[in-house]
Design an enzyme around this catalytic site. Structure first.
Site, PDB file in Angstrom:
ATOM      1  N   GLY A 128      50.672  84.227  79.089  1.00  0.00           N
ATOM      2  CA  GLY A 128      49.593  83.422  78.525  1.00  0.00           C
ATOM      3  C   GLY A 128      48.262  84.160  78.637  1.00  0.00           C
ATOM      4  O   GLY A 128      47.914  85.001  77.817  1.00  0.00           O
ATOM      5  N   GLY A 129      47.500  83.867  79.684  1.00  0.00           N
ATOM      6  CA  GLY A 129      46.145  84.392  79.847  1.00  0.00           C
ATOM      7  C   GLY A 129      46.036  85.903  79.675  1.00  0.00           C
ATOM      8  O   GLY A 129      45.127  86.393  78.991  1.00  0.00           O
ATOM      9  N   GLU A 177      53.647  72.713  78.337  1.00  0.00           N
ATOM     10  CA  GLU A 177      52.455  71.994  77.838  1.00  0.00           C
ATOM     11  C   GLU A 177      52.855  70.975  76.765  1.00  0.00           C
ATOM     12  O   GLU A 177      52.243  69.910  76.645  1.00  0.00           O
ATOM     13  CB  GLU A 177      51.423  73.009  77.317  1.00  0.00           C
ATOM     14  N   SER A 205      51.403  83.236  85.103  1.00  0.00           N
ATOM     15  CA  SER A 205      50.463  84.165  85.733  1.00  0.00           C
ATOM     16  C   SER A 205      51.002  85.597  85.840  1.00  0.00           C
ATOM     17  O   SER A 205      50.745  86.281  86.829  1.00  0.00           O
ATOM     18  CB  SER A 205      50.018  83.637  87.105  1.00  0.00           C
ATOM     19  N   ASN A 237      52.015  84.480  74.473  1.00  0.00           N
ATOM     20  CA  ASN A 237      51.778  83.130  73.963  1.00  0.00           C
ATOM     21  C   ASN A 237      50.271  82.906  74.027  1.00  0.00           C
ATOM     22  O   ASN A 237      49.723  82.675  75.108  1.00  0.00           O
ATOM     23  CB  ASN A 237      52.530  82.106  74.832  1.00  0.00           C
ATOM     24  N   TRP A 238      49.631  83.018  72.890  1.00  0.00           N
ATOM     25  CA  TRP A 238      48.165  82.954  72.872  1.00  0.00           C
ATOM     26  C   TRP A 238      47.665  81.516  73.044  1.00  0.00           C
ATOM     27  O   TRP A 238      46.480  81.288  73.213  1.00  0.00           O
ATOM     28  CB  TRP A 238      47.620  83.554  71.564  1.00  0.00           C
ATOM     29  N   LYS A 239      48.563  80.559  72.964  1.00  0.00           N
ATOM     30  CA  LYS A 239      48.199  79.133  73.074  1.00  0.00           C
ATOM     31  C   LYS A 239      47.072  78.822  72.082  1.00  0.00           C
ATOM     32  O   LYS A 239      47.051  79.383  70.998  1.00  0.00           O
ATOM     33  CB  LYS A 239      47.839  78.776  74.527  1.00  0.00           C
ATOM     34  N   GLU A 245      59.566  79.188  83.200  1.00  0.00           N
ATOM     35  CA  GLU A 245      58.140  79.133  83.519  1.00  0.00           C
ATOM     36  C   GLU A 245      57.899  77.985  84.497  1.00  0.00           C
ATOM     37  O   GLU A 245      57.772  76.824  84.078  1.00  0.00           O
ATOM     38  CB  GLU A 245      57.316  78.869  82.251  1.00  0.00           C
ATOM     39  N   HIS A 259      57.817  74.287  75.449  1.00  0.00           N
ATOM     40  CA  HIS A 259      56.845  74.758  76.443  1.00  0.00           C
ATOM     41  C   HIS A 259      56.408  73.588  77.325  1.00  0.00           C
ATOM     42  O   HIS A 259      56.303  72.454  76.857  1.00  0.00           O
ATOM     43  CB  HIS A 259      55.631  75.384  75.743  1.00  0.00           C
ATOM     44  N   GLY A 274      48.919  79.514  84.391  1.00  0.00           N
ATOM     45  CA  GLY A 274      47.462  79.486  84.312  1.00  0.00           C
ATOM     46  C   GLY A 274      46.770  79.218  85.640  1.00  0.00           C
ATOM     47  O   GLY A 274      45.589  78.899  85.668  1.00  0.00           O
TER      48      GLY A 274
HETATM   49  P1  13P Z   1      49.809  82.142  82.016  1.00  0.00           P
HETATM   50  O1  13P Z   1      50.312  83.567  81.869  1.00  0.00           O
HETATM   51  O2  13P Z   1      48.398  81.970  81.562  1.00  0.00           O
HETATM   52  O3  13P Z   1      50.087  81.591  83.373  1.00  0.00           O
HETATM   53  O4  13P Z   1      50.676  81.262  80.980  1.00  0.00           O
HETATM   54  C1  13P Z   1      52.062  81.364  80.986  1.00  0.00           C
HETATM   55  C2  13P Z   1      52.606  80.589  79.847  1.00  0.00           C
HETATM   56  O5  13P Z   1      52.540  79.366  79.814  1.00  0.00           O
HETATM   57  C3  13P Z   1      53.211  81.345  78.747  1.00  0.00           C
HETATM   58  O6  13P Z   1      53.893  80.509  77.887  1.00  0.00           O
END
Ligand code: 13P
Length: 254
Positions: free
Chosen positions: A235-236, A98, A214, A9-11, A168, A96, A174
């Site tokens: 994510g990251g 977010e 993470s 998920n590149w956000k 999640e 998600h 993050g």
């Molecule tokens: P991180 O891997 O950056 O913690 O993000 C996880 C995430 O929200 C994937 O959707």
């Protein structure tokens, strides 16, 4: 045996065409023809077509990060599932944390999106999970149950079998804090047990539940080695080909 699904998920990152295609090519070079795990890229909308062109003919799939539950019309700024399909998406991330937090998305709205994704041939990746405050108050299972009951309402057993759930924990996103493999496994087992209650054992045994929060190369092995963890939503660490490849390298499946 459930096949692992590892999705990036590149956000709101790597949206510039050159960055997006460079990242996609770096994973493609190593794992583009791999059948060992399912790999999905979820870039920003504006990079979907470029990334789709890069992965064409490979085993890597494409997903959107969100969608609006209408085919089209006067919904300024929103994205229809038909457009995602046209860009080559097979998946769409929904609910998600977010989006739940910053855009106040409710279970009802997310459920509407999940159903509309199915109606339009997209596989939903339904995100669920508790905040730190909820975990500390001992409400993890109650929140997971609420998100699952809400998100899955009205779906058929076949739909649930074919979709992806992503657990999640919000406090692990993050932050560099990861749930211990045992804690994550226990929530995954709870979620699967609830699906067995809401549907039946065969649905619960089939549906894939990813862990997210993470995930990196050096914790992937232990997390993905848990019996009820069927992949990762990253994510990251999905923003560099080497770190994303490192998660696949350590997934235990390749
Ligand atoms: P991180 O891997 O950056 O913690 O993000 C996880 C995430 O929200 C994937 O959707």
């Amino acid at each position: 045996m459930r096949k692992l699904i590892i999705a990036g998920n590149w956000k709101m990152n790597a949206g510039a065409a050159s960055e997006a295609t460079g990242l996609a090519k770096g994973v493609l070079a190593k794992y583009g023809q791999s059948d060992a795990v399912d790999i999905v890229f979820c870039p920003p909308f504006t990079a979907l077509r470029e990334v789709s062109a890069v992965i064409q003919g490979s085993k890597i799939a494409l997903g959107g990060q969100n969608m609006y539950p209408k085919a089209g019309g006067a919904f300024t700024g929103e994205i229809s599932p038909l457009f995602l399909k046209d860009c080559g998406c097979a998946y769409v991330i929904l609910g998600h944390s977010e989006r739940r937090t910053y855009f106040k998305e409710s279970n009802e709205f997310i459920n509407e999106k999940v159903k509309f994704a199915f109606e339009n041939g997209l596989i939903p990746i339904l995100c669920i999970g508790e905040t730190e405050q909820e975990r500390e108050a001992g409400k993890t299972e109650a929140v997971v149950e609420d998100h699952l009951r809400g998100g899955l309402a009205g779906l058929t057993p076949e739909q649930v079998k074919s979709m992806i759930i992503a657990y999640e924990p919000v406090w692990a996103i993050g932050t560099g804090k990861t749930a211990t493999p045992e804690d994550a496994q226990s929530v995954h087992a709870f979620a699967r047990g609830l699906i067995a209650k809401l549907y039946d054992d065969s649905v619960a045994r089939t549906v894939r539940i990813q862990y997210g929060g993470s995930v990196k190369a050096d914790n992937a092995k232990e997390l993905l080695g848990q019996p009820d963890i069927d992949g990762a939503l990253v994510g990251g660490a999905a923003l560099k080909a080497d770190s994303f490849n490192g998660i696949i390298d350590n997934s235990g499946a390749v």
